[in-house]
Enzyme design. Structure first.
Site, PDB file in Angstrom:
ATOM      1  N   GLU A  95       0.812  -1.391  -0.226  1.00 50.55           N
ATOM      2  CA  GLU A  95       0.269   0.146  -0.284  1.00 50.55           C
ATOM      3  C   GLU A  95       0.800   1.228   0.355  1.00 50.55           C
ATOM      4  O   GLU A  95       1.311   1.165   0.604  1.00 50.55           O
ATOM      5  CB  GLU A  95      -0.481   0.465   1.062  1.00 50.55           C
ATOM      6  CG  GLU A  95      -1.719  -1.089   1.290  1.00 50.55           C
ATOM      7  CD  GLU A  95      -2.831  -1.722   2.165  1.00 50.55           C
ATOM      8  OE1 GLU A  95      -3.784  -1.262   1.805  1.00 50.55           O
ATOM      9  OE2 GLU A  95      -2.933  -1.226   3.896  1.00 50.55           O
ATOM     10  N   CYS A 108       3.190   8.337   0.914  1.00 50.34           N
ATOM     11  CA  CYS A 108       4.220   7.543   2.029  1.00 50.34           C
ATOM     12  C   CYS A 108       4.244   5.851   1.592  1.00 50.34           C
ATOM     13  O   CYS A 108       2.986   5.689   0.770  1.00 50.34           O
ATOM     14  CB  CYS A 108       2.390   7.188   3.264  1.00 50.34           C
ATOM     15  SG  CYS A 108       3.413   6.099   4.370  1.00 50.34           S
ATOM     16  N   CYS A 115       6.183  -7.016   7.715  1.00 51.78           N
ATOM     17  CA  CYS A 115       6.949  -6.553   8.499  1.00 51.78           C
ATOM     18  C   CYS A 115       7.378  -7.113   9.647  1.00 51.78           C
ATOM     19  O   CYS A 115       6.366  -7.560  10.580  1.00 51.78           O
ATOM     20  CB  CYS A 115       6.872  -5.098   8.839  1.00 51.78           C
ATOM     21  SG  CYS A 115       7.878  -4.001  10.311  1.00 51.78           S
ATOM     22  N   CYS A 119       5.639  -5.425  16.251  1.00 53.90           N
ATOM     23  CA  CYS A 119       5.134  -3.802  17.440  1.00 53.90           C
ATOM     24  C   CYS A 119       3.564  -4.563  17.353  1.00 53.90           C
ATOM     25  O   CYS A 119       3.082  -4.564  16.440  1.00 53.90           O
ATOM     26  CB  CYS A 119       5.397  -2.485  16.447  1.00 53.90           C
ATOM     27  SG  CYS A 119       6.704  -2.028  16.236  1.00 53.90           S
ATOM     28  N   CYS A 122       0.515  -2.463  15.857  1.00 53.24           N
ATOM     29  CA  CYS A 122       0.689  -2.157  14.502  1.00 53.24           C
ATOM     30  C   CYS A 122      -0.254  -3.059  14.373  1.00 53.24           C
ATOM     31  O   CYS A 122       0.070  -4.514  13.757  1.00 53.24           O
ATOM     32  CB  CYS A 122       2.212  -1.856  14.037  1.00 53.24           C
ATOM     33  SG  CYS A 122       1.839  -1.582  12.796  1.00 53.24           S
ATOM     34  N   GLY A 170       6.166  -1.620   6.106  1.00 50.24           N
ATOM     35  CA  GLY A 170       7.907  -2.602   6.520  1.00 50.24           C
ATOM     36  C   GLY A 170       8.944  -1.572   7.531  1.00 50.24           C
ATOM     37  O   GLY A 170       8.098  -0.116   7.798  1.00 50.24           O
ATOM     38  N   GLU A 171       9.489  -2.073   8.084  1.00 55.94           N
ATOM     39  CA  GLU A 171      10.949  -1.385   7.976  1.00 55.94           C
ATOM     40  C   GLU A 171      11.621  -1.275   7.663  1.00 55.94           C
ATOM     41  O   GLU A 171      12.908  -1.967   6.670  1.00 55.94           O
ATOM     42  CB  GLU A 171      11.667  -2.394   8.934  1.00 55.94           C
ATOM     43  CG  GLU A 171      12.120  -2.036   9.913  1.00 55.94           C
ATOM     44  CD  GLU A 171      12.918  -0.121  10.670  1.00 55.94           C
ATOM     45  OE1 GLU A 171      12.163  -0.156  11.193  1.00 55.94           O
ATOM     46  OE2 GLU A 171      13.791   0.088   9.652  1.00 55.94           O
ATOM     47  N   SER A 202      11.701   6.227   8.071  1.00 58.83           N
ATOM     48  CA  SER A 202      11.603   6.198   9.207  1.00 58.83           C
ATOM     49  C   SER A 202      11.872   4.818   9.418  1.00 58.83           C
ATOM     50  O   SER A 202      11.664   3.730   9.173  1.00 58.83           O
ATOM     51  CB  SER A 202       9.991   6.652   9.328  1.00 58.83           C
ATOM     52  OG  SER A 202       9.260   6.154  10.430  1.00 58.83           O
ATOM     53  N   SER A 224      10.716   5.675  15.414  1.00 56.38           N
ATOM     54  CA  SER A 224       9.864   5.904  16.462  1.00 56.38           C
ATOM     55  C   SER A 224      10.250   5.509  17.770  1.00 56.38           C
ATOM     56  O   SER A 224      10.825   4.035  18.104  1.00 56.38           O
ATOM     57  CB  SER A 224       8.506   4.465  15.766  1.00 56.38           C
ATOM     58  OG  SER A 224       8.622   4.922  13.975  1.00 56.38           O
ATOM     59  N   LEU A 225       9.909   6.855  18.412  1.00 59.50           N
ATOM     60  CA  LEU A 225      10.465   6.056  20.000  1.00 59.50           C
ATOM     61  C   LEU A 225       9.390   5.559  20.360  1.00 59.50           C
ATOM     62  O   LEU A 225       9.270   4.284  21.563  1.00 59.50           O
ATOM     63  CB  LEU A 225      10.371   8.226  20.433  1.00 59.50           C
ATOM     64  CG  LEU A 225      11.929   8.239  21.547  1.00 59.50           C
ATOM     65  CD1 LEU A 225      13.016   7.077  21.000  1.00 59.50           C
ATOM     66  CD2 LEU A 225      11.862   9.333  22.164  1.00 59.50           C
ATOM     67  N   ASN A 226       8.483   6.092  20.734  1.00 61.76           N
ATOM     68  CA  ASN A 226       6.711   5.309  21.452  1.00 61.76           C
ATOM     69  C   ASN A 226       6.401   5.368  22.319  1.00 61.76           C
ATOM     70  O   ASN A 226       5.763   5.032  23.298  1.00 61.76           O
ATOM     71  CB  ASN A 226       6.241   4.095  21.012  1.00 61.76           C
ATOM     72  CG  ASN A 226       6.260   4.757  19.165  1.00 61.76           C
ATOM     73  OD1 ASN A 226       5.979   5.370  18.886  1.00 61.76           O
ATOM     74  ND2 ASN A 226       6.422   3.959  17.948  1.00 61.76           N
ATOM     75  N   ASN A 300      -3.939   5.001  15.748  1.00 71.09           N
ATOM     76  CA  ASN A 300      -5.460   4.970  14.997  1.00 71.09           C
ATOM     77  C   ASN A 300      -5.869   3.770  15.593  1.00 71.09           C
ATOM     78  O   ASN A 300      -5.621   2.710  15.526  1.00 71.09           O
ATOM     79  CB  ASN A 300      -4.830   5.673  13.857  1.00 71.09           C
ATOM     80  CG  ASN A 300      -4.927   5.912  13.098  1.00 71.09           C
ATOM     81  OD1 ASN A 300      -5.319   7.515  13.260  1.00 71.09           O
ATOM     82  ND2 ASN A 300      -3.002   6.296  12.993  1.00 71.09           N
ATOM     83  N   CYS A 343      -2.042   5.666   9.574  1.00 69.87           N
ATOM     84  CA  CYS A 343      -0.636   5.844  10.215  1.00 69.87           C
ATOM     85  C   CYS A 343      -0.969   4.343  10.729  1.00 69.87           C
ATOM     86  O   CYS A 343      -1.520   3.680  11.952  1.00 69.87           O
ATOM     87  CB  CYS A 343       0.211   6.209  11.307  1.00 69.87           C
ATOM     88  SG  CYS A 343       1.495   7.116  10.915  1.00 69.87           S
TER      89      CYS A 343
HETATM   90  N1  SAH Z   1       8.429   0.523  10.628  1.00 70.30           N
HETATM   91  C1  SAH Z   1       9.571   2.071  10.327  1.00 70.30           C
HETATM   92  C2  SAH Z   1       8.141   2.793   9.702  1.00 70.30           C
HETATM   93  C3  SAH Z   1       6.775   2.565   9.530  1.00 70.30           C
HETATM   94  S1  SAH Z   1       5.702   2.843  10.129  1.00 70.30           S
HETATM   95  C4  SAH Z   1       8.438   2.298  12.007  1.00 70.30           C
HETATM   96  O1  SAH Z   1       7.718   1.890  12.925  1.00 70.30           O
HETATM   97  O2  SAH Z   1       9.320   3.635  11.876  1.00 70.30           O
HETATM   98  C5  SAH Z   1       5.169   4.608  10.579  1.00 70.30           C
HETATM   99  C6  SAH Z   1       5.079   5.275  11.993  1.00 70.30           C
HETATM  100  O3  SAH Z   1       3.915   4.706  11.976  1.00 70.30           O
HETATM  101  C7  SAH Z   1       5.381   4.512  13.495  1.00 70.30           C
HETATM  102  O4  SAH Z   1       5.781   5.813  14.416  1.00 70.30           O
HETATM  103  C8  SAH Z   1       4.325   4.410  13.694  1.00 70.30           C
HETATM  104  O5  SAH Z   1       4.591   3.657  15.485  1.00 70.30           O
HETATM  105  C9  SAH Z   1       3.262   4.841  14.054  1.00 70.30           C
HETATM  106  N2  SAH Z   1       2.222   3.531  14.106  1.00 70.30           N
HETATM  107  C10 SAH Z   1       2.158   2.356  13.920  1.00 70.30           C
HETATM  108  N3  SAH Z   1       0.660   1.918  14.337  1.00 70.30           N
HETATM  109  C11 SAH Z   1       0.261   3.631  14.422  1.00 70.30           C
HETATM  110  C12 SAH Z   1      -1.507   3.464  14.609  1.00 70.30           C
HETATM  111  N4  SAH Z   1      -2.188   2.926  14.854  1.00 70.30           N
HETATM  112  N5  SAH Z   1      -2.213   4.645  14.790  1.00 70.30           N
HETATM  113  C13 SAH Z   1      -0.616   5.484  14.772  1.00 70.30           C
HETATM  114  N6  SAH Z   1       0.798   5.881  14.439  1.00 70.30           N
HETATM  115  C14 SAH Z   1       0.836   3.818  14.326  1.00 70.30           C
HETATM  116 FE1  SF4 Z   2       7.040  -2.456  11.538  1.00 74.23          FE
HETATM  117 FE2  SF4 Z   2       7.016   0.146  11.747  1.00 74.23          FE
HETATM  118 FE3  SF4 Z   2       4.429  -1.245  12.138  1.00 74.23          FE
HETATM  119 FE4  SF4 Z   2       6.565  -1.540  13.791  1.00 74.23          FE
HETATM  120  S1  SF4 Z   2       5.393   0.250  13.679  1.00 74.23           S
HETATM  121  S2  SF4 Z   2       5.535  -3.187  13.524  1.00 74.23           S
HETATM  122  S3  SF4 Z   2       8.458  -1.519  12.471  1.00 74.23           S
HETATM  123  S4  SF4 Z   2       5.673  -0.949  10.431  1.00 74.23           S
END
Ligand code: SAH
Ligand code: SF4
Length: 373
Positions: A95, A108, A115, A119, A122, A170-171, A202, A224-226, A300, A343
């Site tokens: 996508e 994007c 991936c 996480c 996600c 993906g990463e 990212s 992505s610190l989170n 989200n 996201c």
């Molecule tokens: N894998 C990479 C890039 C893709 S994810 C990474 O993790 O950085 C892109 C961003 O979306 C990341 O910062 C992730 O933390 C965020 N993300 C993933 N799931 C989400 C959700 N349900 N709501 C908001 N942000 C989300």
């Molecule tokens: Fe992969 Fe990024 Fe989603 Fe984590 S947030 S599972 S690294 S796509």
């Protein structure tokens, strides 16, 4: 044409195209023409390349492959966001999401089908990794999108898009070589010619690859610190066990930053998990000394993953704590959440990662108000 054959024309950096055509005894301008067909005009096949001699096209057909992503689905959000699902030559669904804003049009892009990082919040993470995308498949998302946007009247040929973010499925740093080759093409003057200041990659924090990324590319980095404690981060992002916060932040401090650049820290706000005032205070201390800006992303919600969006007012309160500690912080507006394009909602629907499928739910409509590919 056999897309499994090497070399894949769309994956080749400009220098390789030059070498290939020299080997075929062609003049240098032919390489330029071919590269333009591939990456400015987004040709789907050799047949489209009308100003290349038929004999050259026949030799290219015999010695190389050229695959194009097929548009499997297009969904348009009421806010202008468009999500495309593409089908690869071997049937994987990936996508890309288009986000128009005043003064910029961002795509994007995905770098993998699925991936492996896993996480827990996600949607893509629930799928596991299917495979890496080739550099051709990464750049073709941009070509297909540009072409389609011209058709939709969203901008002028050849390139309505102004910005790219590698934040789809993906990463990126798990597929470093293909991402690097894709950047090489996307920044090429004879190709799409994006500015390095308008491209952001990212990562979830693959520490050793971050160093390589800083040395070998000159686009922007987002991390992505989170979370602000190892305990919470490990629960959200299992890779934190391998590269805990201390190591991640050290890699950010050492990152070879270009003048005037900053690292973007993404921080998904999960209600009751990482959105307390104490988190904001810790976060402001963690990023001290790093040229940085923080992107707060209200979660989200994805059905079945068990996380909640932050309570009303939480995001603003969190941001204000960062601002009062002199940390640049912005709230990233949710885009296209009505079409699951926001996201972390990217997971090919109906695929193994789709909880509706696992739950035996009904198939969603093919398109909302766009047309099918
Ligand atoms: N894998 C990479 C890039 C893709 S994810 C990474 O993790 O950085 C892109 C961003 O979306 C990341 O910062 C992730 O933390 C965020 N993300 C993933 N799931 C989400 C959700 N349900 N709501 C908001 N942000 C989300
Ligand atoms: Fe992969 Fe990024 Fe989603 Fe984590 S947030 S599972 S690294 S796509």
């Amino acid at each position: 044409m056999d897309p499994g054959k090497v070399p894949d024309l769309r994956s080749l950096p400009r220098a390789e195209i030059d070498r290939l055509l020299a080997r075929l005894g062609e003049k240098p301008y032919r390489a330029r023409q071919l590269f333009r067909w591939l990456h400015q005009k987004g040709a789907a096949s050799l047949d489209e390349m009308s100003d290349l001699p038929a004999t050259l096209r026949a030799r290219l057909a015999a010695e190389t492959s050229l695959a194009a992503l097929e548009r499997a689905e297009e969904r348009r959000s009421t806010d202008g966001t468009i999500k495309w699902t593409w089908r690869t030559h071997d049937g994987k669904l990936i996508e890309s999401v288009y986000m128009p804003e005043p003064g910029r049009k961002t795509l994007c892009v995905s770098t993998q089908a699925g991936c492996a990082v896993g996480c827990t919040f996600c949607m893509t993470g629930t799928m596991g990794l299917s495979r890496n995308l080739s550099s051709g498949e990464i750049v073709d998302q941009v070509s297909r999108a540009n072409r389609r946007l011209v058709e939709l009247g969203e901008g002028a040929a050849p390139r309505p898009l102004t910005n790219l973010v590698f934040m789809g499925m993906g990463e990126p740093l798990h597929n470093f070589d293909a991402v690097k080759a894709a950047l090489d093409v996307l920044l090429a003057e004879d190709g799409p010619n994006f500015s390095n200041r308008h491209v952001t990659v990212s990562t979830s924090g693959i520490v050793p690859e971050m160093r390589r990324f800083g040395e070998e590319t000159d686009v922007k980095l987002a991390v992505s610190l989170n979370a602000t404690t190892d305990e919470v981060r490990t629960a959200l992002m299992p890779l934190n066990r391998r590269w805990p916060l201390r190591e991640l932040l050290a890699a950010c401090r050492e990152f070879p930053m270009k003048k005037g650049r900053r690292i973007t820290f993404e921080y998904v706000m999960l209600g009751g998990v990482n959105d307390a005032d104490a988190d904001a205070i810790r976060l402001s201390r963690m990023v001290k000394g790093i040229p940085a800006k923080v992107n707060l992303i209200p979660y989200n919600e994805n059905p079945g993953l068990g996380f909640r969006a932050p309570a009303p007012g939480r995001v603003e309160a969190f941001r204000d704590i960062l601002l009062s500690a002199n940390v640049t912080a912005v709230v990233r507006r949710n885009r296209g959440s009505d079409i699951a394009a926001a996201c972390g909602q990217l997971a090919a629907e109906g695929g193994p990662g789709d909880p509706r499928r696992r739950a035996g739910g009904s198939t969603p409509p093919l398109t909302e108000n766009g047309s099918a590919g």
